[in-house]
Structure formats: structure tokens, C-alpha cells
Design a protein around this motif. Structure first.
Motif, short mmCIF file in Angstrom:
data_model
loop_
_atom_site.label_atom_id
_atom_site.label_comp_id
_atom_site.label_asym_id
_atom_site.label_seq_id
_atom_site.Cartn_x
_atom_site.Cartn_y
_atom_site.Cartn_z
N GLU A 135 -5.68 -0.71 -6.34
CA GLU A 135 -7.00 -0.09 -6.22
C GLU A 135 -7.91 -0.54 -7.36
N LEU A 155 0.14 0.87 -6.29
CA LEU A 155 -1.10 1.21 -5.59
C LEU A 155 -2.24 1.43 -6.58
N GLU A 211 0.82 -1.21 0.00
CA GLU A 211 0.00 0.00 0.00
C GLU A 211 0.86 1.27 0.00
#
Length: 237
Positions: free
Chosen positions: A142, A138, A125
Motif C-alpha cells: 500500500e 500488505l 494482497e
């Protein structure tokens, strides 16, 4: 509402950029205005591999099939569609695209160094550095979470109580999907290596529709990981 969903995730067949002889000048890109991404086609060997995985999955009854719109994945999905009588169509899903490596596309030594640095970070993350013209880790994570939410919602909307869903995608997304699913399961996963071309991951998910209309992943079981046993057969379409 609660459903048990079998998720069969297939990597595309060998593409031209997978060849050691591939050169930057041979690169094919999408026509996306903002962030074009490499869109290399299957090789002859990749088409043969697509036929092999299609033969393997020919008797699997799928209620839904989604594929990355990138040519190498889409053509792999079409080979599976052609061989599987349970499927009437495959739906395009850009959420299944590979990570966009932007200015680093096909700079293999630079990408290996980038992957080494990223691989040394336990908490993925934190990997929010975005490659110019491309994606961060990231960004990919997502997008993978958004994909998982969409697949759960689509599964809950199907008539079948225990649907089987086919996803045709790319190695990078398959790794992040595994990491996210294992993290949500609360179990200690293994370090997932890159799947072979047309390698298969398979999961059994229990998903729940909450009162507020949101989906929740209740349980995850990893049934298969990086399986390319079908490649040992000489058969193809």
C-alpha cells in the motif's frame, strides 16, 4: 495530460547489517516514536559502491530525485547528487523506506522462514499479518502504491514532457514496486530476485492525468532489472 516517464530505481550500497558478522547489539534504529526502524549506515564497501553507481549515472539527466531518508539510502543518493550536474537536490521521501521488520529485525533465520512462507502465497494482497512493531507485506504494498501515485503526480507537474526521475530505496520496496508495475501492465513478469547493493531497475511509464484530477498508469515497460554491471568496475568517487 499524458507524459512518458523514465524511472530509475537504485538500491542503497552495502550497509553494516548486510555483513555476515553483524550482531543485534550493533543495530542502529531511527528515533521514530511509534515504530522505529533499522537505520544502519553504509560500510566502506557500501561507500565505494555508491561511488560506482554515481559514476554510472553521472551523465543521466534527471529532472527529479527522491530518496528514502534511511541513512544507507540517503548517503547513496548524496553520492549520486555529488557526481551528477543535472541534480541540484535530493528530496527525502519516507514512502521509499524499507519494510519495517519490527521484533524480527536481524533475526535472520526467523526472517528467512517468514519470507519462505510469504513467498509461497501467490496473491500478496492476502499477506496482511503485521510483524509486531513492524509492517505486513500488505502495508509495504500500500505504501508502494502511494509512492507510485505521488511520483506520477510530481512527474505531471514538471515542465519536461518526458522527465527522468531517480528513486533511491531498498530491496524489499523495489520488489513490490516491480510486482505492482508488472501487474498493472497486464504482462507476465519474471520472479524478481533481490537486487545487488546499488543494483538498478529502470522502467518507462506512460501516465495520464484524468479529468477528476487523479492519475492513471496507462502503460509500463521494464527496461532494466537488478543491474549491477557498474560494480565490475574498480572506479568510485
Amino acid at each position: 495530460m499524458r507524459k512518458t516517464v523514465k524511472l530509475v530505481v537504485v538500491r542503497h550500497g552495502q550497509a553494516t547489517h548486510n555483513l555476515p558478522t553483524f550482531k543485534v547489539e550493533d543495530m542502529v534504529m531511527t528515533t521514530d516514536e511509534q515504530k522505529p526502524i533499522m537505520n544502519s549506515p553504509l560500510t566502506e564497501e557500501g561507500r565505494r559502491q555508491a561511488g560506482q553507481v554515481a559514476n554510472r549515472l553521472a551523465t543521466t539527466a534527471f529532472e527529479l530525485a527522491l530518496s528514502s531518508d534511511l541513512t544507507r539510502a540517503w548517503d547513496t543518493a548524496l553520492a549520486i547528487l555529488k557526481r551528477n550536474p543535472s541534480l541540484k537536490e535530493v528530496k527525502e521521501c519516507q514512502l521509499l523506506r524499507e519494510r519495517n521488520f519490527g521484533v524480527l529485525e536481524n533475526l535472520r533465520d526467523v526472517l528467512r522462514a517468514q519470507w519462505k512462507v510469504e513467498g509461497a502465497i501467490d496473491d500478496r494482497e492476502l499477506l496482511d499479518w503485521r510483524i509486531p512493531g513492524g509492517d505486513s507485506v500488505l502495508d509495504l504494498r500500500e505504501r508502494t502504491r502511494a509512492l507510485l501515485k505521488e511520483v506520477q503526480a510530481m512527474a505531471l507537474g514538471l515542465e519536461e514532457e518526458a522527465p527522468t526521475i531517480l528513486l533511491v530505496s531498498h530491496g524489499g520496496l523495489m520488489k513490490e514496486l516491480y510486482d505492482i508495475l508488472v501487474a498493472q501492465s497486464g504482462e507476465n513478469g519474471v520472479l524478481k530476485s533481490h537486487p545487488p547493493n546499488t543494483g538498478i531497475d529502470q522502467y518507462t511509464l506512460t501516465t495520464v492525468l484524468k479529468e477528476d484530477g487523479e492519475t492513471r498508469l496507462e502503460s509500463v515497460r521494464v527496461d532494466l532489472l537488478n543491474c549491477g554491471s557498474h560494480l565490475e568496475s574498480g572506479d568510485s568517487l
